[in-house]
Design a protein around this motif. Sequence first.
Motif, mmCIF file in Angstrom:
data_model
loop_
_atom_site.group_PDB
_atom_site.id
_atom_site.type_symbol
_atom_site.label_atom_id
_atom_site.label_comp_id
_atom_site.label_asym_id
_atom_site.label_seq_id
_atom_site.Cartn_x
_atom_site.Cartn_y
_atom_site.Cartn_z
ATOM 1 N N ALA A 102 0.828 -1.198 0.000
ATOM 2 C CA ALA A 102 0.000 0.000 0.000
ATOM 3 C C ALA A 102 0.865 1.252 0.000
ATOM 4 C CB ALA A 102 -0.928 0.005 1.211
ATOM 5 N N LEU A 151 -5.337 4.966 1.823
ATOM 6 C CA LEU A 151 -4.317 4.136 1.195
ATOM 7 C C LEU A 151 -4.682 3.833 -0.249
ATOM 8 C CD1 LEU A 151 -3.742 1.339 3.916
ATOM 9 C CD2 LEU A 151 -2.390 3.427 3.578
ATOM 10 N N VAL A 153 -4.003 0.649 -2.490
ATOM 11 C CA VAL A 153 -3.621 -0.729 -2.180
ATOM 12 C C VAL A 153 -3.517 -1.556 -3.459
ATOM 13 C CG1 VAL A 153 -4.127 -2.763 -0.774
ATOM 14 C CG2 VAL A 153 -4.913 -0.507 -0.023
#
Length: 330
Positions: A102, A151, A153
């Motif tokens: 991430a 994030l 990811v």
Amino acid sequence: MTPLAPAARLTQYAHGGDCASKIPAAELERVVTGLTGGGDALLLGGADGDDAAVMRIRGGRAVVSTADFSTPVVDDAYDWGRIAAANALSDVYAIGGEPLMALNLLGWPRDALPAELAREVMRGGRDVAALAGCPIAGGHSVDDPEPKYGLAVTGVADPDRLLRLDGARPGLPLSLTKPLGIGVLNARHKATGEVFPHAVETMTALNADAGLAALERGVTGATDVTGFGLLGHLYKMARASGATAVVNASAVPYLDGARAAVRDGFVPGGTRRNLSWVSPHTDFRRIAEEERLLLADAQTSGGLLVAGEIPGAPVIGELVAPGRRTLLVR
């Protein structure tokens, strides 16, 4: 963790509450129509609005990609980081994937909040990502008048074993892996400063086991319940699958204090927008307004909604042949 001083209450720097501040679903769908998808290798990420994009790659595997960032939902910086990370990782679990890596996404008001708080936010994100076996490798930040964190990811999945919005079928039960009520409790927290540890515990819990359990039982239809609420995400899944979803309202679990929060008027604007969006497609029978709002409540890092049964998750309804309305709540 030591509570933040009242002057540094993070939620007071946000115009909305995390996933409750999403662009309304109907508006978003109009904006992105025709701008997503393309290519035979892209397995998920088109018009249905699946939780993550999935592309087939060589070696019989698929790469998963998603991004999620939002405004503070709690005042504790470390907890907010944990919640935001769990929320972003959930998109990978919701399609049956495994997160690999991430990147941080950070917007921070440098002149208003100390950099040490930003570090606490990212430390929380790192710790939850570590629980998922997903290292965070850098990221991107901007000077922003409103704090935001999340994030981007990257993960992997088996292209022949995916959980999809269009993978639900009539005759299947509907299971929900986390209770509802996060949005209204977060709204109360923002307005009063009252802390709800059980809501934080729910939001920071990963959906990894639920996603794996769904795959092990041959489930093909699932999504996670976040900003569009249970009814919004269920509407998207039933619509994509060509089915009608029936919800047994009395079987839906709620967090302690959620009903009281609605009665006391702590209802996010996103929750009301969700209800307005799904109402034309829903037969509510004799369901009261309070119950409708809870079923449409904008969640942050909610559970998985699964077209099938998995251990420990209550069955809240079923999918049936398509009818006059896409949703039926009774």
